[in-house]
Design a protein around this motif. Structure first.
Motif, PDB file in Angstrom:
ATOM      1  N   ARG A 253     -24.052  23.134 -47.290  1.00  0.00           N
ATOM      2  CA  ARG A 253     -23.993  24.162 -46.252  1.00  0.00           C
ATOM      3  C   ARG A 253     -24.937  25.299 -46.609  1.00  0.00           C
ATOM      4  O   ARG A 253     -25.051  25.681 -47.779  1.00  0.00           O
ATOM      5  N   LEU A 260     -20.818  31.459 -49.228  1.00  0.00           N
ATOM      6  CA  LEU A 260     -20.270  30.125 -48.977  1.00  0.00           C
ATOM      7  C   LEU A 260     -19.829  29.472 -50.281  1.00  0.00           C
ATOM      8  O   LEU A 260     -20.064  28.287 -50.499  1.00  0.00           O
ATOM      9  N   SER A 266     -23.150  24.587 -51.715  1.00  0.00           N
ATOM     10  CA  SER A 266     -23.629  25.523 -50.705  1.00  0.00           C
ATOM     11  C   SER A 266     -24.764  26.366 -51.266  1.00  0.00           C
ATOM     12  O   SER A 266     -24.869  26.570 -52.483  1.00  0.00           O
TER      13      SER A 266
END
Length: 466
Positions: A253, A260, A266
């Motif tokens: 992500r 995050l 992330s």
């Protein structure tokens, strides 16, 4: 060139004879197919004839007799707002319709791969904004890391025009929604989704169709690893569909808006610092604030996406950071042209809509803003919340007065032409100012494309004293 596999000895129709169409015809011929070429324009047909290809009128009733497939250039609509008549005829006749991206993925891997120590990989980048910068940055990082790499697709060369793979090579492709929507094969090793904002809505019958075209890159082929920007609802949804749980690190992500750290893997940027987190702990951090080729939060998102994609290939954070510092940026995209007498001159001619112009306006301080051209539907009133750092605007082109009215009471000057705007900025600018070309409009009133507009601006800046 990538010889197209699967059509040896067959006739294959090619519709649209621009850069990608001619490269497709050549790749089909190299693979043993007989390309039958057509373009609605006499100029396109003439280019194909000069290149030695047979012209075949695909508008005739019997045009598809004995034809195995129709390959379509990306700018030609196949469904919305209505199908091109040639494509409609092919579909009615049951002829498979594809594009060069689909041909690439069915032809890229060969038996030669069995002899390589490291299997070649493909990274595909899609989204609304930042695709080109992210693609070019990934390519640059790979080059700096000493990895064999080629870049193609919606940037640079056509996908079938690149060279066959080397041992360990990574091909980086920028793919537009036009390209992902029709391709019959989409099998990237790593797929990147930057963000989503309204664009090409007539071509996709609205935002749902536009997002669906982007989503195909992840749904059709199932990449080994996906890099997803999650700053919009569509990215959150796409990430949710891919991951099997919070710890699934096949998904990385990416955000330029928030931390995050609680996911399997992330990468995010906050207050100018990029951070990589994996399984609940931070692995690396990079200060992005002084990297001149990546100014602003929108470029920090691009940096996060490129970082994630190259980390997925095992490239070390320190090497990525060094590549960030040597990345010059792309022409016409927040491109610093010069600093003269303490004034920075920035070319963002690619900012042809309000969304991209807003990102540019948020990226700099003490702005002398050159904007205008052929205004788009909806106007520029939405930029009112992004003018905090604008000292004065200098409006050009067809919509100059409309921009002035919509953005009142912003201090402004109607300049009409680029020459007048640059001269006015040179007169007014003080040390510490940034002169920013971010038009928030199309170029077609005064220039054939945004590139020519940016090139003209760059020429005028280059001629300034100091």
């Amino acid at each position: 060139m990538i010889p197209v596999q699967g059509f040896d000895g067959h006739k294959v129709a090619v519709l649209g004879l621009g850069r990608s169409g001619l490269a497709t015809a050549a790749a089909l011929r190299a693979g043993g197919a007989e390309p039958l070429c057509w373009d609605d324009s006499p100029e396109g047909r003439a280019r194909a004839e000069e290149a030695g290809f047979a012209i075949h009128d695909l508008t005739r009733q019997t045009a598809f007799d004995g034809v195995a497939a129709l390959i379509v250039s990306p700018g030609i609509p196949h469904l919305y707002p209505k199908p091109n008549p040639v494509i409609a005829a092919a579909m009615a006749a049951g002829i498979p319709v594809d594009n060069d991206i689909g041909l690439f993925f069915r032809s890229w891997a060969t038996r030669e791969f069995d002899n390589f120590d490291t299997t070649p990989r493909t990274i595909c980048v899609t989204g609304s904004n930042g695709k080109s910068t992210t693609t070019a940055l990934i390519h640059h990082i790979l080059q700096e890391a000493g990895r064999p790499t080629q870049m193609a697709g919606n940037i640079g060369r056509g996908v079938l025009d690149i060279e066959p793979a080397e041992d360990g090579e990574v091909v980086v492709l920028e793919l537009s929604s036009y390209q992902t929507d029709l391709a019959r094969a989409l099998t990237p090793d790593i797929a990147v989704f930057t963000n989503l904002s309204p664009d090409h809505l007539d071509r996709h019958a609205g935002m749902g169709g536009y997002f669906a075209a982007k989503r195909r890159l992840f749904a059709e082929g199932g990449p080994d690893r996906a890099v997803i920007g999650v700053d919009e609802p569509e990215g959150v949804y796409l990430a949710n569909q891919i991951a099997m749980g919070r710890e699934d690190d096949r998904l990385i992500r990416v955000s330029s808006a928030r931390k995050l750290g609680d996911w399997g893997w992330s990468v995010f940027a906050r207050k100018g610092f990029l951070s990589e987190w994996r399984k609940g702990r931070q692995l690396a951090s990079i200060d992005l604030r002084e990297i001149t080729g990546l100014p602003g939060a929108h470029n920090h998102q691009n940096a996060c996406a490129a970082y994630a994609a190259t980390r997925a290939l095992g490239i070390a954070p320190r090497m990525i950071e060094e590549a960030f510092h040597s990345f010059a940026g792309l022409p016409h995209r927040s491109q610093t042209l010069a600093e003269k007498a303490g004034v920075r001159w920035v070319n963002d001619s690619k900012a042809t809509n309000t969304d991209s112009a807003a990102k540019a306006l948020d990226a700099f301080r003490n702005i002398r803003w050159i904007a205008g051209g052929l205004g788009k539907e909806g106007g520029v009133a939405s930029l009112a919340g992004h003018l905090e750092h604008v000292r004065k605007a200098y409006f050009i082109g067809h919509s100059a007065r409309d921009f002035a009215l919509e953005l009142a009471p912003l201090e402004h000057e109607i300049c009409e032409t680029m020459e007048a705007a640059v001269a006015a900025c040179m007169r007014d600018a003080e040390a510490g100012d940034t002169v920013l070309l971010a038009p928030a409009a199309a170029s077609f009133d005064q220039y054939p494309n945004f590139e020519k507009r940016g090139e003209h601006f760059a020429q005028l800046v280059d001629a300034l004293p100091g």
